[in-house]
Design an enzyme around this catalytic site. Structure first.
Site, PDB file in Angstrom:
ATOM      1  CG  ASP A 175       4.320  -1.205  -8.164  1.00  7.88           C
ATOM      2  OD1 ASP A 175       5.109  -1.402  -9.104  1.00  7.88           O
ATOM      3  OD2 ASP A 175       4.681  -1.153  -6.973  1.00  7.88           O
TER       4      ASP A 175
ATOM      5  N   GLY B 289       0.763  -1.242   0.000  1.00  5.76           N
ATOM      6  CA  GLY B 289       0.000   0.000   0.000  1.00  5.76           C
ATOM      7  C   GLY B 289       0.790   1.287   0.000  1.00  5.76           C
ATOM      8  CB  SER B 290       4.352   2.183  -0.314  1.00 10.42           C
ATOM      9  OG  SER B 290       4.771   1.917  -1.618  1.00 10.42           O
ATOM     10  CD1 TRP B 291       3.826   2.811  -5.106  1.00 13.65           C
ATOM     11  CD2 TRP B 291       2.750   2.912  -7.061  1.00 13.65           C
ATOM     12  NE1 TRP B 291       4.746   2.612  -6.106  1.00 13.65           N
ATOM     13  CE2 TRP B 291       4.110   2.665  -7.314  1.00 13.65           C
ATOM     14  CE3 TRP B 291       1.876   2.995  -8.145  1.00 13.65           C
ATOM     15  CZ2 TRP B 291       4.624   2.520  -8.609  1.00 13.65           C
ATOM     16  CZ3 TRP B 291       2.372   2.851  -9.436  1.00 13.65           C
ATOM     17  CH2 TRP B 291       3.749   2.616  -9.666  1.00 13.65           C
TER      18      TRP B 291
ATOM     19  CE  LYS C 102       6.072  -4.004 -10.299  1.00 14.61           C
ATOM     20  NZ  LYS C 102       7.133  -3.499  -9.439  1.00 14.61           N
TER      21      LYS C 102
HETATM   22  C1  LIG Z   1       5.235  -4.776  -6.125  1.00 15.89           C
HETATM   23  S1  LIG Z   1       3.779  -5.146  -5.312  1.00 15.89           S
HETATM   24  C2  LIG Z   1       2.945  -3.610  -5.266  1.00 15.89           C
HETATM   25  C3  LIG Z   1       3.514  -2.665  -4.264  1.00 15.89           C
HETATM   26  C4  LIG Z   1       2.647  -1.441  -4.063  1.00 15.89           C
HETATM   27  N1  LIG Z   1       2.607  -0.592  -5.247  1.00 15.89           N
HETATM   28  C5  LIG Z   1       3.131  -0.608  -2.889  1.00 15.89           C
HETATM   29  O1  LIG Z   1       3.664   0.465  -3.149  1.00 15.89           O
HETATM   30  O2  LIG Z   1       2.977  -1.033  -1.771  1.00 15.89           O
HETATM   31  C6  LIG Z   1       2.902  -6.096  -6.497  1.00 15.89           C
HETATM   32  C7  LIG Z   1       1.532  -6.532  -6.079  1.00 15.89           C
HETATM   33  O3  LIG Z   1       0.819  -7.039  -7.198  1.00 15.89           O
HETATM   34  C8  LIG Z   1      -0.179  -7.885  -6.692  1.00 15.89           C
HETATM   35  N2  LIG Z   1      -0.817  -8.674  -7.748  1.00 15.89           N
HETATM   36  C9  LIG Z   1      -0.215  -9.561  -8.587  1.00 15.89           C
HETATM   37  N3  LIG Z   1      -1.133 -10.124  -9.406  1.00 15.89           N
HETATM   38  C10 LIG Z   1      -2.337  -9.571  -9.082  1.00 15.89           C
HETATM   39  C11 LIG Z   1      -3.662  -9.749  -9.586  1.00 15.89           C
HETATM   40  N4  LIG Z   1      -3.906 -10.615 -10.561  1.00 15.89           N
HETATM   41  N5  LIG Z   1      -4.649  -9.028  -9.027  1.00 15.89           N
HETATM   42  C12 LIG Z   1      -4.398  -8.154  -8.015  1.00 15.89           C
HETATM   43  N6  LIG Z   1      -3.160  -7.958  -7.514  1.00 15.89           N
HETATM   44  C13 LIG Z   1      -2.143  -8.651  -8.035  1.00 15.89           C
HETATM   45  C14 LIG Z   1       0.583  -8.689  -5.688  1.00 15.89           C
HETATM   46  O4  LIG Z   1      -0.293  -9.297  -4.768  1.00 15.89           O
HETATM   47  C15 LIG Z   1       1.503  -7.652  -5.055  1.00 15.89           C
HETATM   48  O5  LIG Z   1       0.997  -7.170  -3.849  1.00 15.89           O
END
Ligand SMILES: C[S@@+](CC[C@H](N)C(=O)[O-])C[C@H]1O[C@@H](n2cnc3c(N)ncnc32)[C@H](O)[C@@H]1O
Lengths: 295, 973
Positions: free
Chosen positions: A115, A53-55, A155
């Site tokens: 992301d 959740g940082s974004w 991303k």
């Molecule tokens: C790099 S993290 C995101 C970090 C976030 N932007 C932050 O700043 O905290 C990638 C996220 O993509 C999510 N994700 C991957 N595939 C997904 C999907 N099909 N539906 C929803 N979320 C998904 C993962 O659960 C993970 O939490």
């Protein structure tokens, strides 16, 4: 997000903890904003694949007092954030997109970001395909929800065929840029597409239908994506474009590839967000107890 | 945005692919064929049963232009479908083998999960859980689905004999969906797993379902009820393949990320799947991506890994027989006491001779024991060593006082006789060593008293005593003999001892030389002759702690020993080994296991859970014999069923390759991989792996040759090793020296790159650059013996705080320059001419500091051009920059610039001709560029190597590394 000794030495990781961000990714969005002023005049936003959740934290801070609407979606549960509506769901599932549309109830969004990254398998082509599906799902929502002129950020992993995506996006946006924030490691294929100025395809009315796949959804959009040819002939190579590349963040910012000498025990760093249980938790427990069959 | 990308495919004929090694993405056993999806290449192997099962390649062709073959489907009539990513192809195996195949690649617009034939249709399951039902005559199709369109990670289609077709779909989120193709109805939605489903299959009778997921378990379900019958736990990470046995549908094979192959069985009433067999150490690195099983005809399974290796495994049950002392007693009528145990034994061609602790001798042959008539039990009661020569049917038993009992089994009735000791006096024998060569049979007796000479007896092939030599023991208290060889060419004797020490004797003069502490470690467990010619003996020395050495012994006035190769196994202790058809095979123990390991090809030949090395054990050519609980003799047969022990295709590293380099003579390729090994391969009809060096323990960055004799490699944790390379019939490599790290240890501190120039023979100026912006210049004199004389630090300074990626040293007209490229996009040059004397300097002001890229200067090549230099850089920003550097001040002019020279990071540049160079980039396109006034892309071609990260050129051949390795020829240079 665990806390390995490598993380502890990572300056962005340390700064995130000091400044109260749930993940070092916050700096990527902040650096993207520095370059592109993404947050100017936006109030209604969707943050896809948002956990931990940082974004969403960044967006919530930036849009404070603007009567903003922030919707955050992830497969993983998220600790609540002030002013953010969180949904736990799979963004590749059409139902999820419908739920988000329902929340906006006919209003348009100013900004959609994702992301998202799947758990990579190591089979590069499969991983690239799943990543492309995440982006297409996000784009699907974007075309249904984003106001003309709005911004989409996602991303990407710069592997084979990334130029196909650049080309397809160029039909939908005024400008498509491949941006690499300095907070993103130079050794990683990660980068972000920053798509500015949404221009709906003339004559195409994107409509979410629970029975169509992402590929079928874009069939009428005419964005240079190959469909099925008669008798499944191998299509000629599709349109490819190379997006302009922009490195962002100050050149004097911390270099995420560099090794810094640190006093490691200066701070007791506790993760803000507890890591969620991986699917293989039981297997790990069994291993610890010696219950896994070895031979 | 710039215009369309014209440089993703261009004049592809300029490149001719030569060899390719990479992930094996699909495997299928069909009749006597093994079909392999080797990335986009279809390989077909034929199995031929002779004395051994031989598997030979009969077909190889790249059938898909870009996509990898992820699935192979074949009907009992040989109708074949290959599919992967969006591509598929329908073939007839007979036609393919006759060279008449119609290799027409077709495609749908989505990812294909699997394919199956059904009557005259081809069924294609896509990743949205939709089946394309394709008419094979017209290629017209229908789309069929079950209303549930989640994204799939896996899936399969089973056509039952009664015509029912089940689609089994594995979703991203814990669900397994089984639906009926005809009714389009969901039969089961199984949610017993957690995480993504990576495999799901229905058995061919429609009775069972099996699935696996991110939770690392395998679940077998009853099809009718959809309930889980049993779960299999064991895999240490994700599971990639599942196959039902073809004959026995309650048996399952699985392979996974942990590089293990496991065989499972369901037993009714048991909620755990029983693991029948587990094979580890058959692939390198990570991931067995593919596999198949044939339990009907050939009793084999086959696996394919990320390492590009294809390996056959024997399904036959291990043949092991056990005999307790009680059993021996009841068969022979001999009576043993409560405390008696099996002392020792020796295997002859057709029988095993066993000595019991009470001094009784028994013979085991044709599955039964009989007594060997004999009266001197008392002499062998408290101590005895049993050895022998199986080729002449001789067993030798040494008694404590040095007497030797010779048992000759040439005729049916054994002839027993004693050789009485005349030399030891009251000293006690502690060791007996034997060796034969050239029809001469040697027996050496050792006592702990260093004043008593070794007694070396020589026998002829009828075992008549020919000669006795007394050899004074090395003047060293701790010389404990462990093994010996006699070199018949030079008449030399070599005795191995503890403390990695050997003694060499010239038997003509009995002069001796001692070589101590040849490597770290303790006991030499085995010494062997590799080759022998006049005055030059090549010896293989194996050390218990896992080290092995190739050495050369020469004699002028005194003996001289040179270590030419040194490496250390990471997998366990070495007890012995041998070289067979140029392959090094080692054996020993790892915790409770005995293993035999093919070191050259990096796979385990067999293992046996025997409890560890603290027991009596012996290895005969086809048997491993050991004693369990002191009183049970276990004979484990080693079935050699396959040619090459089942290795069908060798492959390369099992993890990403970070750097490659070719030796100046073009004979060797070295590669540095994420798995922390440096592989040394011979370039001879492809890339043939010879050594996998384990000296580094941290993530590798670079490997380069310094000259024709030395190479160097750099890694994280400040590891930097200079290796000496000796070319003989196989290349030999040893760590020559390693640079000492800085005082403060930091495991993240990486030596990103290095460059060197040779001042005079084996004297170098070396520069190393670091991830913390450190730059060090060294003077390295490899002719010196001690570290202090060999290594001198000349410059120790910092650039900024950013990570340095590239470095070059340039020298012209008495001037020396240092050039770096870093993550900040700048190229910086210093004149270091005055800094090369042995005194620690700072770099001082740079003479050039210019930004050429927005961020990381990922690739940098400099070569002389006219009076100065030409510099080419490639960036993370997709750009390619050509600069000219003028001497004497090295002024930098940008003469060529292409903003979008790739659609993603340019990772390497290799010069191939005067004005031509090749670039690799992570968009998986390899390009030839020409700079001649302007910068032009001459050719661009897709490579199937993902994570394309490095390249090296030799003449017109270029080697490309990443997730695999391939070589291409550049035409028209
Ligand atoms: C790099 S993290 C995101 C970090 C976030 N932007 C932050 O700043 O905290 C990638 C996220 O993509 C999510 N994700 C991957 N595939 C997904 C999907 N099909 N539906 C929803 N979320 C998904 C993962 O659960 C993970 O939490």
């Amino acid at each position: 997000m665990g806390k390995s000794s490598k993380d502890k030495r990572d300056l962005y990781y340390r700064r995130a903890k000091e400044e109260g961000w749930r993940a070092r990714s916050a700096f990527k969005l902040l650096q993207l904003n520095q370059e592109f002023n993404l947050f100017d005049g936006i109030t209604r936003v969707v943050d896809l694949c948002a956990a931990p959740g940082s974004w969403s934290q960044v967006l919530s801070r930036e849009l404070q007092g603007k009567n903003a609407k922030i919707v955050a979606v992830d497969l993983q549960p998220m600790t609540p954030i002030d002013g953010v509506t969180t949904i736990q769901a799979d963004i590749t599932h059409p139902n999820t997109l419908q739920t988000i549309l329902d929340i906006f109830a006919g209003e348009q969004a100013d900004f959609v970001c994702s992301d998202g990254a799947p758990d990579v398998t190591g089979l590069h082509d499969l991983d690239e395909y799943i990543q492309a599906q995440l982006i297409l799902s996000a784009l699907q929502l974007t075309t249904c929800l984003l106001k003309p002129g709005g911004t989409f950020v996602a991303k990407i992993f710069r592997g084979r065929d990334i130029d196909l995506l650049y080309s397809q996006l160029s039909y939908l946006f005024e400008r498509v840029i491949c941006a690499k924030p300095r907070a993103s490691r130079g050794t990683s294929l990660e980068a972000f597409i920053v798509c500015l100025g949404y221009k709906p395809r003339p004559g195409w009315n994107p409509k979410l239908d629970l029975q169509t796949s992402t590929e079928e959804f874009f069939e009428g959009a005419d964005i240079g994506k190959a469909g099925n040819l008669e008798h499944f002939e191998l299509p000629d190579d599709e349109e490819r474009k190379i997006a302009k590349f922009v490195a962002c963040g100050d050149i004097n910012d911390v270099d995420s590839d560099a090794t810094y000498t640190l006093e490691l025990n200066r701070l007791a760093l506790e993760p803000v967000q507890m890591p969620t249980a991986p699917p293989y938790k039981k297997a790990l427990e069994m291993k610890r107890r010696g219950d896994l069959i070895r031979r | 945005m710039s215009g369309f990308n014209q440089i993703s495919s261009l004049n592809e004929v300029e490149f001719a692919p030569l060899h390719h090694y990479g992930p094996v993405t699909a495997l299928k056993i069909y009749k006597n064929y093994v079909l392999a999806g080797y990335g986009p290449i279809l390989k077909i192997y034929q199995m031929t049963q002779g004395d051994l099962l031989d598997v030979a390649e009969v077909f190889c062709k790249q059938v898909f232009s870009r996509n990898k073959i992820h699935h192979i489907e074949i009907t009992s009539q040989g109708r074949l479908c290959l599919s992967g990513a969006r591509s598929f192809m329908v073939l007839d195996l007979e036609e393919v083998l006759q060279g008449k195949g119609n290799f027409k690649e077709r495609a749908i617009n989505e990812w294909i999960v699997t394919c199956a034939f059904y009557e005259n249709w081809l069924l294609i399951l896509n990743s949205h859980n939709v089946v394309y039902k394709v008419d094979l005559a017209s290629f017209e199709f229908d789309k069929v689905h079950c209303q549930e369109k989640s994204i799939l990670y896996s899936g399969s289609i089973q056509v039952l004999d009664n015509g029912t077709v089940y689609v089994a779909a594995g979703t991203v989120m814990s669900g397994v969906i089984i639906w009926d193709l005809h009714s389009r109805k969901i039969v089961h939605n199984l949610t017993d797993h957690e995480g993504s489903i990576f495999g799901v299959k229905v058995d061919k009778t429609g009775k069972y379902i099996v699935s696996c997921s991110d939770d690392r378990s395998i679940k077998l379900y009853d099809f009718a009820s959809g309930t889980v019958l049993a779960t299999g736990w064991g895999h240490g990470s994700r599971i990639w393949t599942l196959e039902f046995f073809k004959g026995d549908n309650v048996k399952i094979m699985s392979t996974g990320e942990d590089c293990s192959l496991r065989l499972w069985q369901y037993q009714e009433g048991n909620s755990q799947l029983v693991q029948l067999e587990m094979v580890e150490n058959c692939h390198s690195g990570k991931h067995i991506w593919s596999g198949d099983v044939d339990d009907l005809e050939y009793q084999v399974c086959v696996t394919g890994g990320a390492d590009g290796r294809i390996k056959l495994h024997d399904l036959n049950k291990v043949n092991r027989t056990e005999y307790s002392l009680q059993e021996i007693s009841s068969q022979t009528g001999l009576v043993f006491g409560k405390k008696d145990f099996i002392r020792d034994y020796f295997e002859l061609k057709d029988r095993l001779i066993v000595l019991i602790s009470n001094g009784d001798l028994v013979e085991y042959s044709d599955n039964s024991f009989k007594t060997i008539a004999f009266n001197d039990q008392h002499k062998l009661k408290d101590f005895a060593i049993v050895k022998g020569f199986s080729d002449i049917n001789i067993v030798i038993i040494a008694a404590r006082n040095g007497d030797l009992l010779i048992a000759d089994f040439t005729s049916d009735l054994p002839q027993l006789s004693w050789i009485q000791d005349e030399y030891l006096g009251s000293n006690k024998l502690t060791n007996l060593l034997v060796y034969s060569t050239d029809n001469k049979y040697y027996v050496l007796v050792d006592v702990p008293n260093p004043n008593i000479p070794f007694i070396l007896r020589e026998f002829d092939s009828s075992f008549n005593l020919v000669n006795v030599t007394q050899l004074s023991q090395p003047n060293q208290t701790s010389f404990t003999t462990t093994d010996m060889v006699v070199d018949s060419v030079n008449n030399w004797l070599v005795i191995a001892s503890r403390y990695v020490t050997i003694a060499a004797y010239d038997l003509s003069t009995t002069s001796m030389a001692l070589f101590k502490k040849l490597s770290p470690g303790d006991t030499i467990t085995s010494v062997q002759i590799i080759t022998s010619k006049t005055n030059e003996l090549a010896l293989l020395i194996l050390v218990k702690d896992g080290s092995y050495l190739y050495t050369t012994l020469t004699l002028s006035t005194t003996f001289h020993l040179d270590v030419t190769h040194a490496n250390k196994l990471t997998k366990g202790f070495i007890e012995g080994g041998y070289i067979k058809s140029n392959k090094l095979v080692l054996y020993g123990f790892k915790s409770s296991y005995f293993y035999i390991w093919n070191e050259t090809c990096q796979f385990e030949i067999m293992n046996e859970l025997c409890g560890g090395s603290h027991r009596q054990w012996k290895l005969a050519p086809s048997k491993f014999i050991y004693v369990k609980d002191k009183t049970t003799l276990v004979i484990r047969n080693i079935a050699h069923r396959f040619v090459n022990d089942g290795l069908i295709h060798l492959g390369t590293h099992g993890r990403e390759i970070r750097d490659v380099a070719v030796s100046p003579d073009g004979k060797l390729l070295v590669s540095a991989s994420e798995d922390a090994t440096i592989a040394v391969s011979q370039l001879e009809d492809g890339v043939k792996g010879i050594w996998s060096m384990n000296n580094h323990i941290s993530g590798l960055q670079r490997v380069k040759f310094l000259n024709s004799e030395y190479m160097a490699s750099s890694a994280a944790n400040e590891e930097f090793i200079i290796w000496k390379v000796t070319q003989s019939n196989i290349p030999l490599v040893k760590e020559f020296v390693r640079l000492k790290p800085s005082a403060v240890e930091n495991p993240d501190l990486r030596i990103m790159n290095f460059a060197s120039i040779e001042l005079e023979s084996n004297v170098f100026i070396l520069v190393t650059v670091y991830s913390n912006s450190n730059i060090k210049i060294w003077r390295i004199d490899l002719n010196k013996e001690h570290y202090g004389d060999m290594v001198k630090l000349l410059v120790n300074d910092f650039y900024t705080t950013c990570c340095i990626l590239n470095v070059e040293l340039l020298q012209k007209d008495d001037k020396t320059w240092l050039m770096i490229g870093a993550t900040d996009g700048y190229v910086t040059i210093w004149d270091v001419t005055s800094k090369l004397d042995p005194e620690e300097h700072k770099l001082g002001a740079s003479i050039i500091h210019q930004q050429l890229h927005q961020n990381g200067v990922k690739a940098m090549e400099v070569f002389t051009h006219q009076d100065g230099y030409r510099l080419i850089t490639g960036g993370d920003d997709n750009a390619l920059v050509v600069c000219d550097l003028q001497v004497p001040d090295l002024k930098l002019d940008i003469v060529g610039y292409e903003e979008s020279a790739a659609s993603a990071t340019i990772t390497s540049i290799s010069v191939v001709g005067e004005h031509k160079f090749v670039t690799t980039s992570v968009d998986q396109i390899v390009r030839i560029w020409e700079y001649n006034e302007g910068l032009t892309c001459l050719s661009a071609r897709y490579t199937t190597i993902a994570d394309t990260g490095c390249s090296a050129s030799m003449g017109s051949t270029i080697y490309i590394g990443g997730a695999g390795l391939s070589s291409w020829k550049v035409n028209n240079l």
